[in-house]
Design a protein around this motif. Structure first.
Motif, PDB file in Angstrom:
ATOM      1  N   LEU A  98     -14.893  -5.516  23.786  1.00 25.50           N
ATOM      2  CA  LEU A  98     -15.488  -4.963  22.564  1.00 25.50           C
ATOM      3  C   LEU A  98     -14.863  -5.533  21.292  1.00 25.50           C
ATOM      4  O   LEU A  98     -15.252  -5.172  20.187  1.00 25.50           O
ATOM      5  N   LEU A  99     -13.900  -6.409  21.464  1.00 25.13           N
ATOM      6  CA  LEU A  99     -13.223  -6.938  20.270  1.00 25.13           C
ATOM      7  C   LEU A  99     -14.166  -7.766  19.398  1.00 25.13           C
ATOM      8  O   LEU A  99     -14.084  -7.730  18.172  1.00 25.13           O
ATOM      9  N   SER A 100     -15.062  -8.497  20.054  1.00 19.31           N
ATOM     10  CA  SER A 100     -15.984  -9.339  19.285  1.00 19.31           C
ATOM     11  C   SER A 100     -16.919  -8.498  18.403  1.00 19.31           C
ATOM     12  O   SER A 100     -16.959  -8.705  17.182  1.00 19.31           O
ATOM     13  N   PRO A 101     -17.646  -7.524  18.979  1.00 19.90           N
ATOM     14  CA  PRO A 101     -18.459  -6.677  18.096  1.00 19.90           C
ATOM     15  C   PRO A 101     -17.594  -5.850  17.133  1.00 19.90           C
ATOM     16  O   PRO A 101     -18.045  -5.543  16.018  1.00 19.90           O
ATOM     17  N   TYR A 102     -16.371  -5.540  17.542  1.00 16.71           N
ATOM     18  CA  TYR A 102     -15.467  -4.795  16.646  1.00 16.71           C
ATOM     19  C   TYR A 102     -15.224  -5.603  15.366  1.00 16.71           C
ATOM     20  O   TYR A 102     -15.262  -5.070  14.259  1.00 16.71           O
ATOM     21  N   LEU A 103     -14.989  -6.895  15.542  1.00 16.15           N
ATOM     22  CA  LEU A 103     -14.726  -7.743  14.371  1.00 16.15           C
ATOM     23  C   LEU A 103     -15.941  -7.806  13.438  1.00 16.15           C
ATOM     24  O   LEU A 103     -15.804  -8.017  12.242  1.00 16.15           O
ATOM     25  N   ASP A 104     -17.118  -7.629  14.010  1.00 18.74           N
ATOM     26  CA  ASP A 104     -18.335  -7.682  13.192  1.00 18.74           C
ATOM     27  C   ASP A 104     -18.742  -6.303  12.681  1.00 18.74           C
ATOM     28  O   ASP A 104     -19.779  -6.174  12.039  1.00 18.74           O
ATOM     29  N   GLY A 105     -17.949  -5.292  13.013  1.00 24.86           N
ATOM     30  CA  GLY A 105     -18.344  -3.934  12.622  1.00 24.86           C
ATOM     31  C   GLY A 105     -19.617  -3.509  13.325  1.00 24.86           C
ATOM     32  O   GLY A 105     -20.439  -2.793  12.768  1.00 24.86           O
ATOM     33  N   PHE A 106     -19.776  -3.957  14.549  1.00 26.83           N
ATOM     34  CA  PHE A 106     -21.022  -3.705  15.264  1.00 26.83           C
ATOM     35  C   PHE A 106     -20.794  -2.736  16.430  1.00 26.83           C
ATOM     36  O   PHE A 106     -21.368  -2.864  17.488  1.00 26.83           O
ATOM     37  N   LEU A 107     -19.924  -1.779  16.219  1.00 25.41           N
ATOM     38  CA  LEU A 107     -19.675  -0.781  17.261  1.00 25.41           C
ATOM     39  C   LEU A 107     -20.109   0.588  16.762  1.00 25.41           C
ATOM     40  O   LEU A 107     -20.184   0.835  15.559  1.00 25.41           O
ATOM     41  N   LYS A 108     -20.364   1.464  17.723  1.00 24.38           N
ATOM     42  CA  LYS A 108     -20.654   2.851  17.342  1.00 24.38           C
ATOM     43  C   LYS A 108     -19.351   3.448  16.803  1.00 24.38           C
ATOM     44  O   LYS A 108     -18.261   3.046  17.225  1.00 24.38           O
ATOM     45  N   PRO A 109     -19.473   4.433  15.864  1.00 22.81           N
ATOM     46  CA  PRO A 109     -18.267   4.990  15.243  1.00 22.81           C
ATOM     47  C   PRO A 109     -17.242   5.459  16.285  1.00 22.81           C
ATOM     48  O   PRO A 109     -16.037   5.258  16.121  1.00 22.81           O
ATOM     49  N   GLY A 110     -17.717   6.065  17.368  1.00 23.15           N
ATOM     50  CA  GLY A 110     -16.814   6.541  18.417  1.00 23.15           C
ATOM     51  C   GLY A 110     -16.034   5.398  19.041  1.00 23.15           C
ATOM     52  O   GLY A 110     -14.805   5.473  19.200  1.00 23.15           O
ATOM     53  N   GLU A 111     -16.752   4.334  19.355  1.00 18.82           N
ATOM     54  CA  GLU A 111     -16.116   3.160  19.976  1.00 18.82           C
ATOM     55  C   GLU A 111     -15.095   2.540  19.016  1.00 18.82           C
ATOM     56  O   GLU A 111     -14.000   2.158  19.404  1.00 18.82           O
ATOM     57  N   GLN A 112     -15.512   2.450  17.765  1.00 20.04           N
ATOM     58  CA  GLN A 112     -14.651   1.870  16.733  1.00 20.04           C
ATOM     59  C   GLN A 112     -13.298   2.593  16.709  1.00 20.04           C
ATOM     60  O   GLN A 112     -12.242   1.963  16.713  1.00 20.04           O
ATOM     61  N   LYS A 113     -13.365   3.933  16.735  1.00 18.40           N
ATOM     62  CA  LYS A 113     -12.124   4.732  16.686  1.00 18.40           C
ATOM     63  C   LYS A 113     -11.284   4.506  17.930  1.00 18.40           C
ATOM     64  O   LYS A 113     -10.063   4.389  17.854  1.00 18.40           O
ATOM     65  N   GLN A 114     -11.969   4.457  19.080  1.00 20.64           N
ATOM     66  CA  GLN A 114     -11.234   4.247  20.335  1.00 20.64           C
ATOM     67  C   GLN A 114     -10.487   2.915  20.307  1.00 20.64           C
ATOM     68  O   GLN A 114      -9.340   2.825  20.726  1.00 20.64           O
TER      69      GLN A 114
END
Lengths: 206, 340
Positions: free
Chosen positions: B9-25
């Motif tokens: 999930l690091l790749s979508p994380y860098l793009d801010g392309f995660l659901k808020p829950g995932e982002q926090k995790q």
């Protein structure tokens, strides 16, 4: 006098080459850069970009404006890229090594605050990154070029590649990891000369 | 969350392309995991390197050259477009000069068992794409103008086979491709975009071109392709590439397809290449989709089908997001090149 793309498209459909040339003027930078990063050298990029525009021109009658012109353009140019690579793979007349060697198309650009040595080093690093990029699969190359160089959104990439957002997300993830691994693997060959962080950031971009 | 999940999930994380829950995790995990922090920095560094590549400019003559080529195309454009490919198709002498688009849309049932056949001994390209096809599925062959395949009643299990002709002239210094597209054929790219099939039932490669070639040109090589999209199955978990030297590429292809079918593999695409003046196909490229569970034994069989010149296998990691999108057992995609 800046008619919107749609107007130029309609005129081009009727065979108005001046209108099409205006579209080319607007998008040649994008198409050429995409072709260049995909192929890794100027000679092939020129051929591929021309081919892309010819396909665009010939496909115009089928363009009904359901997507933006640029999205549609990316789709057709992507297909031209894929076809070109497949044609080469079948012919096998250009090996990856040759492609990588011929990647030396970029002339280092010196800026005021950069010494010639630094510029040369940066140029070498950029060539090295290009070689790693050119060694990836066509789909990985395409998605990386669209995202990192052309700055398309996930939605735009999905529309251009005709796939779902989830596919873009996973493909981009795989492509980035693949490139990272290539860079790391080759870096070992270069005795750790290239580091994956700090250097080559956007601040060094020309 | 495990490190492997985070890594995906690091790749979508860098793009801010995660659901808020995932982002926090992810953020919580990163605080306490040096390994994943390093992964993130490497990924960020890779992206920075790419974004740091300079823009290049097209050569000064680019637009003029293009303009000249387009003018030529306009001049050569026949007044009645619809007749053009047909006229060209019949006019060219014999086999080597022919090229056409075949779009064959058929029911899903009859395809797997038989390898495609591309070449006719008679004049021009054949319409016979499949030999030994026992299907009751409908087959529609259309030269050149290629209607868009329509959805069948009953759902998405519809595939597209496309044969594509491509003729290249041997002119090393020329930038000419001599592969001019028939406009109506190409227009389907747009239509296919609009009709983008649901994941897993998609069209893999858009059949997009019917070459239009002046009769006085001497084609030197010809390729035919048959392609269809991936036919369902799960996520692609492995990609493999194999180059084999064989005595007869066509025969080897037939034999491999037969074996592959017995392992539950499906033929995704096949291409043949031949050299001008020769009837023999000199290279065949075959793309297979193999259930991952059957990959091992079939890979051995494949490697025994000729002299191995090159091979590689890449495993592909999947994020949790993929599994929601692509259902079914994981598959391996294999590209086999059979060379004389």
């Amino acid at each position: 006098m800046h008619p919107p793309d749609e107007v130029l498209v309609e005129k081009s459909k009727k065979g108005d080459l001046d209108a099409f040339e205006e579209l080319v003027r607007r998008y040649e930078g994008k198409v050429y850069n995409m072709a260049y990063r995909f192929m890794g050298n100027h000679a092939d990029a020129g051929d591929l970009a021309q081919e892309g525009f010819i396909r665009l021109y010939q496909a115009l009658p089928g363009f009904r404006g359901e997507s933006s012109f640029s999205t549609w353009m990316y789709r057709i140019v992507s297909n031209a890229c894929r076809d070109e690579l497949r044609r080469r793979q079948r012919q096998r007349n250009v090996s990856l090594d040759e492609l990588a060697k011929s990647a030396a198309g970029n002339i280092p650009v010196y800026s005021a605050e950069e010494s010639p040595e630094d510029a040369a080093e940066r140029h070498e690093l950029q060539q090295y990154v290009q070689q790693c990029l050119t060694s990836l699969s066509e789909e990985h190359r395409l998605v990386l070029i669209m995202r990192e160089m052309q700055g398309l959104s996930y939605e735009e990439i999905a529309a251009a590649l005709g796939c779902s957002l989830g596919t873009v997300k996973s493909r981009l993830n795989r492509a980035r990891h693949a490139l990272k691994d290539k860079i790391k693997a080759r870096r070992e060959l270069f005795n750790g000369e290239y580091r994956l962080s700090v250097k080559g950031g956007t601040s060094n971009a020309v | 969350m495990q490190c492997s999940d985070v890594c995906e999930l690091l790749s979508p994380y860098l793009d801010g392309f995660l659901k808020p829950g995932e982002q926090k995790q992810i953020e919580a995990h990163l605080k306490n995991c040096v390994g994943c922090q390093a992964q993130l920095e490497e990924l960020r560094g890779t992206i920075n390197l790419l974004q740091g590549l300079p823009e290049v400019t097209p050569p000064a003559a680019f637009r003029n050259e293009l303009r000249e080529r387009l003018q030529q195309i306009e001049q050569e454009r026949p007044t009645d477009r619809a007749k053009a490919p047909k006229r060209a198709f019949y006019k060219w002498p014999g086999f080597m000069a022919a090229a056409a688009v075949l779009v064959v849309a058929l029911g899903i049932t009859g395809v797997w068992g038989s390898p495609a056949r591309w070449f006719d001994s008679g004049e021009g390209l054949i319409a016979q794409l499949f030999s030994g096809n026992s299907s009751s599925g409908t087959v529609a062959v259309d030269n050149g103008k290629a209607d868009r395949p329509e959805k069948q009643a009953g759902g998405t299990e519809k595939i597209v086979f496309a044969g594509k002709g491509e003729v290249k002239e041997d002119a090393p210094e020329s930038t000419d491709f001599n592969m001019l597209m028939e406009p109506d054929g190409l227009s389907r790219e747009d239509e296919l975009l609009r009709d983008a099939a649901p994941p897993g039932a998609g069209v893999m490669s858009v059949p997009n071109a019917a070459p239009e070639i002046a009769a006085d040109e001497e084609p030197r090589q010809m390729y035919m392709e048959n392609m269809k999209g991936r036919m369902g199955g799960g996520a692609v978990a492995r990609e493999a590439h194999l180059v084999l030297a064989v005595t007869d590429p066509e025969q080897a292809m037939n034999s491999i397809v037969e074996k592959a079918n017995s392992y539950g593999a499906e033929v995704i695409a096949s291409h043949g290449a031949l050299v001008a003046g020769q009837r023999e196909v000199d290279t065949v490229v075959l793309e297979l989709q193999i259930p991952l569970a059957k990959f091992g034994p079939l890979w051995e069989v494949l490697n025994d089908s000729g002299r191995v010149m090159d091979s590689n296998i890449n495993d592909i990691l999947h994020s949790a997001a993929d599994t929601g999108e692509e259902q079914g057992s994981p598959v391996a995609m294999v590209v086999i090149e059979l060379k004389k």
